[in-house]
Write a protein that holds these residues in place. Sequence first.
Motif, PDB file in Angstrom:
ATOM      1  N   LYS A  37     -66.174  85.577  46.967  1.00  0.00           N
ATOM      2  CA  LYS A  37     -67.634  85.687  47.090  1.00  0.00           C
ATOM      3  C   LYS A  37     -68.128  85.483  48.527  1.00  0.00           C
ATOM      4  CE  LYS A  37     -68.758  84.481  42.303  1.00  0.00           C
ATOM      5  NZ  LYS A  37     -67.387  84.600  41.790  1.00  0.00           N
ATOM      6  N   PRO A  38     -67.633  86.310  49.467  1.00  0.00           N
ATOM      7  CA  PRO A  38     -68.113  86.204  50.846  1.00  0.00           C
ATOM      8  C   PRO A  38     -69.554  86.677  50.965  1.00  0.00           C
ATOM      9  CG  PRO A  38     -66.816  88.190  50.584  1.00  0.00           C
ATOM     10  CD  PRO A  38     -66.677  87.425  49.292  1.00  0.00           C
ATOM     11  N   ALA A  39     -70.203  86.320  52.059  1.00  0.00           N
ATOM     12  CA  ALA A  39     -71.565  86.780  52.303  1.00  0.00           C
ATOM     13  C   ALA A  39     -71.592  88.289  52.492  1.00  0.00           C
ATOM     14  CB  ALA A  39     -72.145  86.078  53.527  1.00  0.00           C
ATOM     15  N   TYR A  40     -70.563  88.827  53.149  1.00  0.00           N
ATOM     16  CA  TYR A  40     -70.499  90.265  53.378  1.00  0.00           C
ATOM     17  C   TYR A  40     -69.134  90.637  53.958  1.00  0.00           C
ATOM     18  CZ  TYR A  40     -71.304  89.041  58.290  1.00  0.00           C
ATOM     19  OH  TYR A  40     -71.199  88.486  59.543  1.00  0.00           O
ATOM     20  N   PHE A  41     -68.852  91.935  53.946  1.00  0.00           N
ATOM     21  CA  PHE A  41     -67.738  92.523  54.684  1.00  0.00           C
ATOM     22  C   PHE A  41     -68.329  93.354  55.814  1.00  0.00           C
ATOM     23  CE2 PHE A  41     -65.703  91.682  50.648  1.00  0.00           C
ATOM     24  CZ  PHE A  41     -64.368  91.446  50.947  1.00  0.00           C
ATOM     25  N   SER A  42     -67.844  93.166  57.036  1.00  0.00           N
ATOM     26  CA  SER A  42     -68.264  94.039  58.127  1.00  0.00           C
ATOM     27  C   SER A  42     -67.228  95.139  58.309  1.00  0.00           C
ATOM     28  CB  SER A  42     -68.443  93.243  59.422  1.00  0.00           C
ATOM     29  OG  SER A  42     -67.202  92.797  59.929  1.00  0.00           O
ATOM     30  N   VAL A  43     -67.679  96.264  58.873  1.00  0.00           N
ATOM     31  CA  VAL A  43     -66.799  97.422  59.079  1.00  0.00           C
ATOM     32  C   VAL A  43     -66.944  97.880  60.525  1.00  0.00           C
ATOM     33  CG1 VAL A  43     -66.172  99.743  58.330  1.00  0.00           C
ATOM     34  CG2 VAL A  43     -67.154  98.131  56.677  1.00  0.00           C
ATOM     35  N   THR A  44     -65.839  97.937  61.250  1.00  0.00           N
ATOM     36  CA  THR A  44     -65.889  98.260  62.666  1.00  0.00           C
ATOM     37  C   THR A  44     -66.193  99.739  62.898  1.00  0.00           C
ATOM     38  OG1 THR A  44     -63.506  98.663  62.812  1.00  0.00           O
ATOM     39  CG2 THR A  44     -64.268  96.412  63.196  1.00  0.00           C
ATOM     40  N   TYR A  45     -66.503 100.025  64.159  1.00  0.00           N
ATOM     41  CA  TYR A  45     -66.967 101.357  64.573  1.00  0.00           C
ATOM     42  C   TYR A  45     -66.311 101.651  65.909  1.00  0.00           C
ATOM     43  CZ  TYR A  45     -70.737 104.934  65.112  1.00  0.00           C
ATOM     44  OH  TYR A  45     -71.476 106.081  65.233  1.00  0.00           O
ATOM     45  N   GLY A  46     -65.531 102.719  65.997  1.00  0.00           N
ATOM     46  CA  GLY A  46     -64.729 102.980  67.194  1.00  0.00           C
ATOM     47  C   GLY A  46     -65.539 103.282  68.429  1.00  0.00           C
ATOM     48  N   ALA A  47     -64.855 103.293  69.577  1.00  0.00           N
ATOM     49  CA  ALA A  47     -65.502 103.555  70.861  1.00  0.00           C
ATOM     50  C   ALA A  47     -66.273 104.858  70.813  1.00  0.00           C
ATOM     51  CB  ALA A  47     -64.451 103.602  71.972  1.00  0.00           C
ATOM     52  N   GLY A  48     -67.553 104.775  71.193  1.00  0.00           N
ATOM     53  CA  GLY A  48     -68.385 105.970  71.200  1.00  0.00           C
ATOM     54  C   GLY A  48     -68.540 106.610  69.839  1.00  0.00           C
ATOM     55  N   GLY A  49     -68.357 105.812  68.777  1.00  0.00           N
ATOM     56  CA  GLY A  49     -68.477 106.372  67.435  1.00  0.00           C
ATOM     57  C   GLY A  49     -67.272 107.191  67.017  1.00  0.00           C
ATOM     58  N   ALA A  70     -71.897  95.050  56.145  1.00  0.00           N
ATOM     59  CA  ALA A  70     -72.531  95.015  57.467  1.00  0.00           C
ATOM     60  C   ALA A  70     -71.784  95.967  58.393  1.00  0.00           C
ATOM     61  CB  ALA A  70     -72.518  93.603  58.039  1.00  0.00           C
ATOM     62  N   PRO A  71     -72.235  97.212  58.505  1.00  0.00           N
ATOM     63  CA  PRO A  71     -71.558  98.141  59.423  1.00  0.00           C
ATOM     64  C   PRO A  71     -71.751  97.715  60.875  1.00  0.00           C
ATOM     65  CG  PRO A  71     -73.028  99.291  57.888  1.00  0.00           C
ATOM     66  CD  PRO A  71     -73.359  97.837  57.812  1.00  0.00           C
ATOM     67  N   HIS A  72     -70.716  97.915  61.679  1.00  0.00           N
ATOM     68  CA  HIS A  72     -70.888  97.785  63.116  1.00  0.00           C
ATOM     69  C   HIS A  72     -71.606  99.037  63.613  1.00  0.00           C
ATOM     70  CE1 HIS A  72     -67.478  94.720  64.093  1.00  0.00           C
ATOM     71  NE2 HIS A  72     -68.013  94.480  62.891  1.00  0.00           N
ATOM     72  N   ILE A  73     -72.456  98.855  64.613  1.00  0.00           N
ATOM     73  CA  ILE A  73     -73.146  99.981  65.226  1.00  0.00           C
ATOM     74  C   ILE A  73     -73.114  99.754  66.732  1.00  0.00           C
ATOM     75  CG2 ILE A  73     -75.378  98.842  64.797  1.00  0.00           C
ATOM     76  CD1 ILE A  73     -76.644 101.616  64.630  1.00  0.00           C
ATOM     77  N   SER A  74     -72.518 100.681  67.469  1.00  0.00           N
ATOM     78  CA  SER A  74     -72.418 100.533  68.917  1.00  0.00           C
ATOM     79  C   SER A  74     -73.246 101.606  69.603  1.00  0.00           C
ATOM     80  CB  SER A  74     -70.965 100.597  69.381  1.00  0.00           C
ATOM     81  OG  SER A  74     -70.371 101.831  69.039  1.00  0.00           O
ATOM     82  N   ILE A 137     -79.567  91.146  62.068  1.00  0.00           N
ATOM     83  CA  ILE A 137     -78.710  91.671  63.131  1.00  0.00           C
ATOM     84  C   ILE A 137     -77.791  90.588  63.677  1.00  0.00           C
ATOM     85  CG2 ILE A 137     -78.651  92.772  65.399  1.00  0.00           C
ATOM     86  CD1 ILE A 137     -81.421  93.917  64.820  1.00  0.00           C
ATOM     87  N   GLU A 138     -76.498  90.855  63.586  1.00  0.00           N
ATOM     88  CA  GLU A 138     -75.487  90.013  64.218  1.00  0.00           C
ATOM     89  C   GLU A 138     -75.095  90.658  65.549  1.00  0.00           C
ATOM     90  OE1 GLU A 138     -74.176  87.274  62.658  1.00  0.00           O
ATOM     91  OE2 GLU A 138     -74.650  87.590  60.531  1.00  0.00           O
ATOM     92  N   VAL A 139     -74.830  89.848  66.558  1.00  0.00           N
ATOM     93  CA  VAL A 139     -74.325  90.355  67.825  1.00  0.00           C
ATOM     94  C   VAL A 139     -73.045  89.615  68.179  1.00  0.00           C
ATOM     95  CG1 VAL A 139     -76.560  91.112  68.707  1.00  0.00           C
ATOM     96  CG2 VAL A 139     -75.820  88.746  69.108  1.00  0.00           C
ATOM     97  N   ALA A 140     -72.368  90.086  69.205  1.00  0.00           N
ATOM     98  CA  ALA A 140     -71.105  89.485  69.626  1.00  0.00           C
ATOM     99  C   ALA A 140     -71.354  88.333  70.598  1.00  0.00           C
ATOM    100  CB  ALA A 140     -70.211  90.523  70.283  1.00  0.00           C
ATOM    101  N   ALA A 141     -70.484  87.330  70.542  1.00  0.00           N
ATOM    102  CA  ALA A 141     -70.511  86.213  71.481  1.00  0.00           C
ATOM    103  C   ALA A 141     -69.082  85.956  71.954  1.00  0.00           C
ATOM    104  CB  ALA A 141     -71.095  84.961  70.830  1.00  0.00           C
ATOM    105  N   TYR A 142     -68.959  85.472  73.181  1.00  0.00           N
ATOM    106  CA  TYR A 142     -67.640  85.301  73.802  1.00  0.00           C
ATOM    107  C   TYR A 142     -67.487  83.885  74.361  1.00  0.00           C
ATOM    108  CZ  TYR A 142     -67.504  90.353  73.414  1.00  0.00           C
ATOM    109  OH  TYR A 142     -67.518  91.643  72.906  1.00  0.00           O
ATOM    110  N   PRO A 143     -66.997  82.952  73.542  1.00  0.00           N
ATOM    111  CA  PRO A 143     -66.832  81.567  74.009  1.00  0.00           C
ATOM    112  C   PRO A 143     -65.938  81.451  75.244  1.00  0.00           C
ATOM    113  CG  PRO A 143     -66.638  81.667  71.636  1.00  0.00           C
ATOM    114  CD  PRO A 143     -66.657  83.085  72.123  1.00  0.00           C
ATOM    115  N   GLU A 144     -64.959  82.354  75.370  1.00  0.00           N
ATOM    116  CA  GLU A 144     -64.084  82.346  76.546  1.00  0.00           C
ATOM    117  C   GLU A 144     -64.491  83.433  77.537  1.00  0.00           C
ATOM    118  OE1 GLU A 144     -60.074  80.555  74.445  1.00  0.00           O
ATOM    119  OE2 GLU A 144     -60.469  82.696  74.235  1.00  0.00           O
ATOM    120  N   PHE A 145     -65.702  83.949  77.329  1.00  0.00           N
ATOM    121  CA  PHE A 145     -66.363  84.913  78.191  1.00  0.00           C
ATOM    122  C   PHE A 145     -65.825  86.330  78.014  1.00  0.00           C
ATOM    123  CE2 PHE A 145     -66.476  80.751  80.327  1.00  0.00           C
ATOM    124  CZ  PHE A 145     -67.810  80.487  80.069  1.00  0.00           C
TER     125      PHE A 145
END
Length: 284
Positions: A37-49, A70-74, A137-145
């Motif tokens: 019972k996860p909150a959602y499944f995300s699905v990645t989206y390749g470079a430039g679609g 939750a589809p990824h959208i770039s 909307i979820e966005v990316a974060a980079y703890p190690e930059f």
Amino acid sequence: MTAQDNTKQFSFELFPPKTEKGIEKMRQTVTQLNLLKPAYFSVTYGAGGSTQSTTFAAVDWLRSEEIETAPHISCIGASKDEIDSLLQRYIGQGITRLVALRGDLPSGAGLGEIHDFSHADELVAYIRETTGDHFHIEVAAYPEFHPQATDPFKDIEYFANKVSAGANAAITQYFYNADAYFRFVDACEALNVTVPIVPGIMPITNYSSLARFSDSCGAEIPRWIRRRLEAFGDDTNSIRSFGADVVSDMCERLIANGAPGLHFYTMNQAGATQILCDRLGITG
């Protein structure tokens, strides 16, 4: 983090398969992990679609199963018209959550092909402008930059810009050093950025592939972990057992010290993620 603890959110990431065998494997993985019972499944989206059609196929199947998606959208390499088309497609499917990313240009593409967006904050602002509050909307974060960041302080400011543009929450790049995550959260709070920042969790199942991927995306594997994994050689069982110990211990520390949940990078494999969930008391 048990089934009774509803203050924490967990989710799973998939990539869109290109073959019938891969599609069947993904579906089996989803069927197994969805029992938790996860909150959602995300699905990645390749470079430039570049994986657009396979992303659509994965999203279509998940929605047909009434699974929160939750589809990824770039945006880099995309026009406003193309983004509009994606947004309307997902609205029509009843999707209310997106992972908004800058993305990468396809191999061989030049900077002249950036089109209407250069950075993720522009995409977030455009989604808010055109669809209001329809999407979480979820966005990316980079703890190690970010691997392309030249200034760590500017990198945190860029993240803050995405939140200011309208992001509701963030998912981090995976890491194996919990202190990096806590320091990143503290730095964000110093800038009055208080949205949930969910740690991205990568199970350890194969050292050589993990090392290559980590080197390319800027995720640090601490030296003590690298040396232990190297010492196991081709002993897959030992690698997976050690990996499960390391990652589950880190997850327990993250949750105990305030992380709002966990986002698992499944690589379309249920086994290693299921083991981690079992250890963490995630039972559905």
